[in-house]
Scaffold this motif. Structure first.
Motif, PDB file in Angstrom:
ATOM      1  N   THR A 104      15.409  29.312  81.754  1.00  0.00           N
ATOM      2  CA  THR A 104      14.585  28.522  83.102  1.00  0.00           C
ATOM      3  C   THR A 104      12.795  27.884  81.619  1.00  0.00           C
ATOM      4  N   HIS A 105      13.084  28.842  81.179  1.00  0.00           N
ATOM      5  CA  HIS A 105      11.453  28.353  80.472  1.00  0.00           C
ATOM      6  C   HIS A 105      10.522  28.188  81.191  1.00  0.00           C
ATOM      7  N   GLY A 106      10.293  29.141  81.970  1.00  0.00           N
ATOM      8  CA  GLY A 106       9.366  29.450  82.313  1.00  0.00           C
ATOM      9  C   GLY A 106       8.912  30.914  83.566  1.00  0.00           C
ATOM     10  N   SER A 107       7.984  31.328  83.533  1.00  0.00           N
ATOM     11  CA  SER A 107       8.191  32.519  84.459  1.00  0.00           C
ATOM     12  C   SER A 107       8.569  32.257  85.939  1.00  0.00           C
ATOM     13  N   ASN A 108       9.254  32.777  86.854  1.00  0.00           N
ATOM     14  CA  ASN A 108       9.766  32.906  87.733  1.00  0.00           C
ATOM     15  C   ASN A 108      10.079  31.287  88.999  1.00  0.00           C
ATOM     16  N   SER A 143      10.341  35.917  83.697  1.00  0.00           N
ATOM     17  CA  SER A 143      10.298  36.716  84.475  1.00  0.00           C
ATOM     18  C   SER A 143      11.326  35.694  85.980  1.00  0.00           C
ATOM     19  N   ALA A 144      12.474  36.384  86.561  1.00  0.00           N
ATOM     20  CA  ALA A 144      12.426  35.650  87.569  1.00  0.00           C
ATOM     21  C   ALA A 144      12.489  36.515  88.317  1.00  0.00           C
ATOM     22  N   ASN A 353       6.396  22.783  86.947  1.00  0.00           N
ATOM     23  CA  ASN A 353       5.066  23.713  87.081  1.00  0.00           C
ATOM     24  C   ASN A 353       4.976  25.064  88.055  1.00  0.00           C
ATOM     25  N   SER A 354       5.702  24.925  89.238  1.00  0.00           N
ATOM     26  CA  SER A 354       5.613  26.020  89.973  1.00  0.00           C
ATOM     27  C   SER A 354       6.324  27.292  89.196  1.00  0.00           C
ATOM     28  N   THR A 355       5.079  28.152  88.185  1.00  0.00           N
ATOM     29  CA  THR A 355       5.716  29.157  87.707  1.00  0.00           C
ATOM     30  C   THR A 355       4.606  30.075  88.127  1.00  0.00           C
ATOM     31  N   HIS A 356       4.710  31.488  88.218  1.00  0.00           N
ATOM     32  CA  HIS A 356       3.657  32.274  87.681  1.00  0.00           C
ATOM     33  C   HIS A 356       3.367  33.232  86.618  1.00  0.00           C
ATOM     34  N   ASP A 357       2.613  32.542  86.292  1.00  0.00           N
ATOM     35  CA  ASP A 357       2.144  33.029  84.816  1.00  0.00           C
ATOM     36  C   ASP A 357       0.720  34.309  85.197  1.00  0.00           C
ATOM     37  N   ASP A 358       1.262  35.460  84.880  1.00  0.00           N
ATOM     38  CA  ASP A 358       0.024  36.494  84.541  1.00  0.00           C
ATOM     39  C   ASP A 358      -0.854  36.263  83.302  1.00  0.00           C
ATOM     40  N   ILE A 359      -2.312  36.087  83.269  1.00  0.00           N
ATOM     41  CA  ILE A 359      -3.380  36.439  82.133  1.00  0.00           C
ATOM     42  C   ILE A 359      -3.918  37.857  81.975  1.00  0.00           C
ATOM     43  N   LEU A 360      -3.074  37.806  81.613  1.00  0.00           N
ATOM     44  CA  LEU A 360      -3.176  39.376  81.033  1.00  0.00           C
ATOM     45  C   LEU A 360      -4.833  40.062  79.877  1.00  0.00           C
TER      46      LEU A 360
END
Length: 402
Positions: A104-108, A143-144, A353-360
């Motif tokens: 997917t090249h994108g988180s979730n 992540s999926a 753009n509909s990813t879920h991106d963590d900022i740790l």
């Protein structure tokens, strides 16, 4: 247990990784259970056919999935121990399978429906895989969790997502007993549930202190605890687990951001949305690109999660484990429907753009700034949760450590 032991992963002894131990504690599989493993490639048909990827450079995650999960299950003993198939007349072709889907090249991000088996035959996730397996293990590059959480409720399967799998994760985050992980996460959850708000103070190297405020409206805290037991309870475990999280209803203030190229910025937040980024140091072009994205698709800046780690684990280099470390916290932007939130993929201007991106926020990840303090407000109660990347006495007492 002595405080130095619980807080220092170097002093924690992890048992050897055991596939039967992991899947047994997470799922309690039942006799005859059918399991498949999903892996991802840019060119799935080429690399999955006749196991062409095995032993090839550039496929660390996929080879870990093959060596540590598929092979032990496909060859029989682990499957029999876990109850994936009858002890007699065992047929791995019927009960254990490996499939590939397009990266997917994108988180979730939602997965494309096409999948391929090891014969190179094209299949459909929706038609051929989701309805036909009891357990689905997705060991992938990105992540999926979000898309599989949605699909498991439709098709009734259970599963786990383990993106970015590496040796450190295998030897620590996946080697633990998840009943213990769940117990610790529940203690922290109880200590924080129904909070009104969380405030986070970030100390920058130039002496500035940025404060972010997140409104929670007394919602029940949730936990990512790794247990997915009960064949009649479709769910997806995100592994390694060990986290307490909220879906913020409001947010304002400022927090720092370290971009992938090392650029540092300050993010301004209003009404739960990041509205702009300003340069601290690094490339102005990186800041400009982020601001353009926020302007073009404002949903990409919506705060969708606030999470706190509850485990003592070594740094793995993958956020999926590192965000579970006690004393760290993280925010996430984008979709949060898999967490019970209201941000769904259709709300974004573009699918990608509909990813879920963590900022740790963690010492190894963001050494340029410190979490000076995290405070929880719950009615008349105010408690420190984290101070200088260390869990507070309040949290340690809740966990029974001190």
């Amino acid at each position: 247990m002595p405080r130095t032991t619980i807080l220092d992963p170097a002093k924690r002894a992890f048992p050897p990784f055991s596939l039967t131990g992991l899947l047994g504690s997470v799922f309690e599989p039942t006799q005859g259970c059918k399991v498949c493993i999903l892996i991802d490639f840019d060119d799935p048909q080429t690399w999955i056919t006749d196991y062409a990827f095995v032993g090839k450079e550039g496929f660390e995650v996929q080879n870990k999935a093959y060596d540590e999960f598929f092979q032990p299950l496909e060859n029989g003993p682990a499957s029999r121990q876990l109850g994936f198939a009858p002890v007699s007349a065992f047929s791995p072709q019927e009960n254990v399978a490996l499939f590939a889907y397009r990266c997917t090249h994108g988180s979730n991000l939602d997965l494309k429906d096409e999948a391929w088996n090891t014969d190179g035959q094209q299949l459909s996730l929706e038609r051929d895989i989701y309805p036909n397996f009891d357990l689905i293990l997705c060991i992938s590059t990105f992540s999926a969790t979000a898309p599989l959480t949605e699909k498991c409720k439709i098709h009734g399967f259970r599963g786990a997502t383990m993106h970015g799998l590496n040796d450190v994760i295998l030897e620590s985050g996946l080697a633990v007993n998840y009943d213990d992980v769940s117990s610790d996460a529940e203690k922290v959850r109880q200590a924080m549930t129904e909070a009104d708000a969380i405030e986070i103070d970030f100390g920058l190297e130039d002496g500035r202190v940025l404060t972010a405020w997140l409104g929670l409206e007394q919602q029940a805290a949730q936990k990512s605890h790794g247990l997915c037991k009960g064949k009649d309870k479709p769910d997806i475990a995100n592994l390694p687990a060990g986290e307490v999280y909220f879906v913020p209803t409001d947010a304002r203030g400022q927090f720092p951001m370290k971009y992938e190229d090392g650029t540092l910025g300050v993010l301004d937040v209003e009404d739960r949305n990041i509205i702009r980024s300003s340069l601290i140091e690094g490339k102005q072009s990186t800041i400009d690109e982020h601001n353009q994205r926020l302007t073009d698709d404002p949903m990409t800046g919506t705060i969708g999660e606030l999470g706190f780690g509850t485990q003592v684990l070594p740094v793995s280099g993958q956020d999926i484990q590192d965000e579970k470390v006690l004393g760290t916290c993280h925010l996430a932007t984008g979709r949060d429907d898999h967490l019970g939130g209201d941000i769904i993929p259709s709300m974004f201007k573009k699918h990608e753009n509909s990813t879920h991106d963590d900022i740790l926020f963690a010492p190894h990840k963001t050494p340029n700034f410190n979490i000076q303090q995290v405070r929880m407000k719950r009615g008349d109660q105010e408690e420190i949760i984290i101070e200088d990347f260390r869990p507070s006495e309040y949290i340690l007492n809740a966990m029974g450590v001190v």
